[in-house]
Design a protein around this motif. Sequence first.
Motif, PDB file in Angstrom:
ATOM      1  N   GLU A 112      -3.849 -18.677  -3.000  1.00 21.70           N
ATOM      2  CA  GLU A 112      -3.420 -17.184  -3.467  1.00 21.70           C
ATOM      3  C   GLU A 112      -3.699 -16.297  -2.746  1.00 21.70           C
ATOM      4  N   LEU A 113      -2.961 -15.580  -2.439  1.00 23.66           N
ATOM      5  CA  LEU A 113      -3.152 -14.508  -0.714  1.00 23.66           C
ATOM      6  C   LEU A 113      -4.077 -13.284  -1.995  1.00 23.66           C
ATOM      7  N   ILE A 114      -4.876 -12.987  -1.747  1.00 19.60           N
ATOM      8  CA  ILE A 114      -5.773 -11.644  -2.612  1.00 19.60           C
ATOM      9  C   ILE A 114      -6.108 -10.218  -1.502  1.00 19.60           C
ATOM     10  N   SER A 115      -6.057 -10.390   0.192  1.00 19.08           N
ATOM     11  CA  SER A 115      -6.260  -9.427   0.349  1.00 19.08           C
ATOM     12  C   SER A 115      -6.118  -9.742   2.233  1.00 19.08           C
ATOM     13  N   TYR A 116      -6.277  -8.443   3.326  1.00 20.72           N
ATOM     14  CA  TYR A 116      -5.671  -9.009   4.076  1.00 20.72           C
ATOM     15  C   TYR A 116      -5.968  -7.640   5.128  1.00 20.72           C
ATOM     16  N   GLU A 117      -6.236  -7.460   6.148  1.00 25.77           N
ATOM     17  CA  GLU A 117      -7.577  -6.343   6.726  1.00 25.77           C
ATOM     18  C   GLU A 117      -7.358  -6.328   8.108  1.00 25.77           C
ATOM     19  N   ASN A 118      -6.601  -5.626   8.987  1.00 23.59           N
ATOM     20  CA  ASN A 118      -6.017  -5.003   9.905  1.00 23.59           C
ATOM     21  C   ASN A 118      -7.517  -4.191  10.884  1.00 23.59           C
ATOM     22  N   ILE A 119      -8.699  -5.152  10.731  1.00 19.78           N
ATOM     23  CA  ILE A 119      -9.812  -4.846  11.207  1.00 19.78           C
ATOM     24  C   ILE A 119      -9.689  -3.427  12.141  1.00 19.78           C
ATOM     25  N   GLY A 120      -8.721  -4.058  13.406  1.00 20.87           N
ATOM     26  CA  GLY A 120      -9.034  -2.871  14.555  1.00 20.87           C
ATOM     27  C   GLY A 120      -9.798  -3.612  15.811  1.00 20.87           C
ATOM     28  N   SER A 121      -9.776  -3.055  17.033  1.00 20.19           N
ATOM     29  CA  SER A 121      -9.840  -3.545  18.331  1.00 20.19           C
ATOM     30  C   SER A 121      -8.653  -5.558  18.615  1.00 20.19           C
ATOM     31  N   THR A 122      -7.882  -5.169  17.789  1.00 15.72           N
ATOM     32  CA  THR A 122      -6.902  -6.779  17.615  1.00 15.72           C
ATOM     33  C   THR A 122      -7.098  -7.239  16.528  1.00 15.72           C
ATOM     34  N   LEU A 123      -8.348  -7.393  16.011  1.00 12.04           N
ATOM     35  CA  LEU A 123      -8.579  -8.496  14.943  1.00 12.04           C
ATOM     36  C   LEU A 123      -7.664  -8.503  13.715  1.00 12.04           C
ATOM     37  N   VAL A 125      -4.208  -6.683  -1.107  1.00 14.16           N
ATOM     38  CA  VAL A 125      -2.934  -6.739  -0.957  1.00 14.16           C
ATOM     39  C   VAL A 125      -2.077  -6.046  -1.940  1.00 14.16           C
ATOM     40  N   ASP A 126      -2.454  -6.642  -3.359  1.00 12.58           N
ATOM     41  CA  ASP A 126      -1.365  -6.360  -4.610  1.00 12.58           C
ATOM     42  C   ASP A 126      -2.019  -4.626  -5.295  1.00 12.58           C
ATOM     43  N   ALA A 127      -2.654  -3.957  -4.161  1.00 15.06           N
ATOM     44  CA  ALA A 127      -3.513  -2.271  -4.817  1.00 15.06           C
ATOM     45  C   ALA A 127      -2.289  -2.211  -3.463  1.00 15.06           C
ATOM     46  N   GLN A 128      -2.074  -2.788  -2.313  1.00 12.07           N
ATOM     47  CA  GLN A 128      -0.907  -1.879  -1.106  1.00 12.07           C
ATOM     48  C   GLN A 128       0.548  -1.761  -1.544  1.00 12.07           C
ATOM     49  N   VAL A 129       0.884  -2.845  -2.676  1.00 11.99           N
ATOM     50  CA  VAL A 129       2.329  -2.625  -2.694  1.00 11.99           C
ATOM     51  C   VAL A 129       3.005  -2.610  -3.646  1.00 11.99           C
ATOM     52  N   ASP A 130       4.248  -2.823  -4.092  1.00  7.24           N
ATOM     53  CA  ASP A 130       4.911  -2.224  -5.379  1.00  7.24           C
ATOM     54  C   ASP A 130       4.559  -4.186  -5.729  1.00  7.24           C
ATOM     55  N   ALA A 131       4.770  -4.990  -6.857  1.00 12.37           N
ATOM     56  CA  ALA A 131       4.529  -6.490  -6.794  1.00 12.37           C
ATOM     57  C   ALA A 131       6.495  -6.779  -6.694  1.00 12.37           C
ATOM     58  N   LYS A 148       3.826  -8.591   0.709  1.00  2.08           N
ATOM     59  CA  LYS A 148       3.020  -7.934   0.062  1.00  2.08           C
ATOM     60  C   LYS A 148       2.482  -7.335   1.224  1.00  2.08           C
ATOM     61  N   ILE A 149       2.054  -8.201   2.398  1.00  2.00           N
ATOM     62  CA  ILE A 149       1.932  -7.598   3.861  1.00  2.00           C
ATOM     63  C   ILE A 149       3.162  -6.601   4.500  1.00  2.00           C
ATOM     64  N   THR A 150       4.360  -7.647   5.122  1.00  2.00           N
ATOM     65  CA  THR A 150       4.993  -7.046   5.369  1.00  2.00           C
ATOM     66  C   THR A 150       5.530  -5.973   4.939  1.00  2.00           C
ATOM     67  N   SER A 151       5.734  -5.465   3.611  1.00  2.00           N
ATOM     68  CA  SER A 151       6.487  -4.605   3.346  1.00  2.00           C
ATOM     69  C   SER A 151       5.524  -2.665   3.181  1.00  2.00           C
ATOM     70  N   GLN A 152       4.326  -3.821   3.700  1.00  2.00           N
ATOM     71  CA  GLN A 152       2.908  -1.940   4.149  1.00  2.00           C
ATOM     72  C   GLN A 152       4.025  -1.376   5.404  1.00  2.00           C
ATOM     73  N   TYR A 153       4.514  -2.263   6.422  1.00  2.00           N
ATOM     74  CA  TYR A 153       5.542  -1.077   7.285  1.00  2.00           C
ATOM     75  C   TYR A 153       6.528  -1.395   7.639  1.00  2.00           C
ATOM     76  N   ALA A 154       7.068  -0.597   5.665  1.00  2.00           N
ATOM     77  CA  ALA A 154       8.790  -1.136   6.474  1.00  2.00           C
ATOM     78  C   ALA A 154       8.382   0.188   7.119  1.00  2.00           C
ATOM     79  N   LEU A 155       9.494   1.035   7.667  1.00  2.00           N
ATOM     80  CA  LEU A 155      10.083   2.117   7.867  1.00  2.00           C
ATOM     81  C   LEU A 155       9.592   3.775   6.869  1.00  2.00           C
ATOM     82  N   ASP A 156      10.004   2.472   6.411  1.00  2.00           N
ATOM     83  CA  ASP A 156      10.800   3.927   5.588  1.00  2.00           C
ATOM     84  C   ASP A 156       9.341   4.444   5.029  1.00  2.00           C
ATOM     85  N   LYS A 157       8.315   3.659   5.047  1.00  2.00           N
ATOM     86  CA  LYS A 157       6.284   3.915   4.156  1.00  2.00           C
ATOM     87  C   LYS A 157       6.114   4.720   5.336  1.00  2.00           C
TER      88      LYS A 157
END
Length: 205
Positions: free
Chosen positions: A34-45, A96-102, A193-202
Amino acid sequence: MRYYGEEALGLIETTGMVPAIYGADQMLKAANVELISYENIGSTLVTIFVKGDVAAVKASVEAGAAAAKEIGPLTAQNVMPRPISAVGDIVSVHDVDAQVDATEDLPRSKALGMVETFGIVYALEAADAMVKAADVDLLGYENTASGYISILVSGDVGAVQAAVEAGVSAVKEMGVDPHSSCVIPTPHPALSKITSQYALDKLLP
């Protein structure tokens, strides 16, 4: 979902978002995790976190790491069979669940295409070429930091393939190579759960 360290933890880390998303798709398809988390750490990671039983997590991480390396740099991979609860707390910060509408799942019928460049000038040229080349929807974009920018599109497989090819070609015509690119014909629903965080309307104010 909150992760308490009750199951094994699997991680892959990449330079840039596109290899991470491509790897995540294979992680979720390769084993019962199960996907539980995703982190854009910074410095490209960028890091993907999954949980499950130890055997499943091992198979998932192996598949995800191999996939990520096909299209971009893999900087790390790991399986933690029994992490302490405090590690679970750290992982849960990036839930990831805390970031998006399921309910906002990306339909399986739509392919996902991504092009990642170093610099927004090239990313905008890619986005323009992608949408003009084929009947695709511009899902959004992500600034991974330190200059890496990703463009995301969706549509029928053939259209997405044509769009990604056009985007890559447009960037190359400017005299540089994209950092990475890929087409996922049938993305795992959890990827939304990851890609929807970057929708233009958001992202728009």
